[in-house]
Design a protein around this motif. Structure first.
Motif, short mmCIF file in Angstrom:
data_model
loop_
_atom_site.label_atom_id
_atom_site.label_comp_id
_atom_site.label_asym_id
_atom_site.label_seq_id
_atom_site.Cartn_x
_atom_site.Cartn_y
_atom_site.Cartn_z
N ASN A 118 3.19 4.65 0.28
CA ASN A 118 4.64 4.80 0.33
C ASN A 118 5.11 5.82 -0.70
O ASN A 118 5.98 6.65 -0.42
CB ASN A 118 5.32 3.45 0.11
N ASN A 125 10.27 -6.03 0.24
CA ASN A 125 10.03 -6.08 -1.20
C ASN A 125 9.31 -4.86 -1.75
O ASN A 125 9.41 -4.57 -2.93
CB ASN A 125 9.28 -7.36 -1.57
N VAL A 126 8.61 -4.15 -0.90
CA VAL A 126 7.92 -2.93 -1.33
C VAL A 126 8.78 -1.71 -0.99
O VAL A 126 8.65 -0.67 -1.61
CB VAL A 126 6.52 -2.83 -0.69
N VAL A 158 1.79 0.40 -1.27
CA VAL A 158 2.71 1.00 -2.24
C VAL A 158 2.32 2.44 -2.54
O VAL A 158 3.16 3.34 -2.57
CB VAL A 158 2.76 0.16 -3.53
N VAL A 175 6.88 -7.97 3.03
CA VAL A 175 6.27 -6.82 2.36
C VAL A 175 7.16 -5.60 2.50
O VAL A 175 7.42 -4.88 1.53
CB VAL A 175 4.85 -6.54 2.92
N ARG A 230 -1.67 -4.71 -0.73
CA ARG A 230 -0.32 -4.35 -1.15
C ARG A 230 -0.31 -3.08 -2.00
O ARG A 230 0.53 -2.21 -1.82
CB ARG A 230 0.30 -5.51 -1.92
N ASP A 231 -1.27 -2.95 -2.93
CA ASP A 231 -1.31 -1.77 -3.79
C ASP A 231 -1.48 -0.48 -2.99
O ASP A 231 -0.87 0.53 -3.29
CB ASP A 231 -2.44 -1.88 -4.82
N LEU A 250 8.90 -0.15 2.08
CA LEU A 250 8.13 0.79 2.89
C LEU A 250 9.04 1.66 3.73
O LEU A 250 9.99 1.18 4.34
CB LEU A 250 7.16 0.05 3.81
#
Length: 110
Positions: A10, A40-41, A7, A37, A3-4, A43
Motif C-alpha cells: 500500500n 484499519n490499514v 501495508v 484490514v 498484514r505487513d 488499503l
C-alpha cells in the motif's frame, strides 16, 4: 499475504502504478475480516474475495503447505493474462518484499 506485506504494498502503490501495474489482492477470508484490514490499514487497492477458493485453486496456490489454506503468493500478470513472474511462499515467514516486486516490474518494463 500477511498484514505487513499488505501495508508495504500500500505504501508503494503509487510507485507500482507508475510502472503501469495494478495490485489486486485475493482473500479467501470472510468478508468481515478482510473489510477490517481494509478499514484499519487504509488499503487503496482492490481485494478480490474468493470464499469458494476458485481463484487460488486455479492459480495452484491452495494447500501448498498442507494446511487447507491459500498460500501467500505474488503474481505479475501481463495485460494478455500471461504470468510473467510469481513467488509462492514456502512457509509463513516467506514473504516477498515490495522492493522485489518493484524490481521485477522494472525488468518486465525494459
Amino acid at each position: 499475504m500477511c498484514r505487513d506485506q499488505l501495508v508495504e504494498l500500500n505504501e508503494s502503490y503509487e510507485d507500482i502504478k507508475a510502472l503501469n501495474a495494478e495490485i489486486v489482492a485475493v482473500s479467501t477470508d470472510n468478508l468481515a475480516d478482510s473489510q477490517w484490514v481494509i478499514d484499519n490499514v487504509g488499503l487503496e487497492y482492490p481485494i478480490l474475495y474468493d470464499p469458494e477458493i476458485t481463484t487460488v485453486a486455479d492459480y495452484g496456490v491452495f494447500n501448498l503447505l498442507g494446511d487447507e489454506l491459500a498460500t501467500s503468493s505474488t503474481f505479475l500478470i501481463d495485460t494478455n493474462g500471461v504470468i510473467r513472474w510469481f513467488h509462492a511462499a514456502e512457509d509463513l515467514e516467506d514473504q516477498v518484499p515490495t522492493s522485489t516486486v518493484l524490481e521485477q516490474l522494472r525488468l518486465l518494463e525494459s
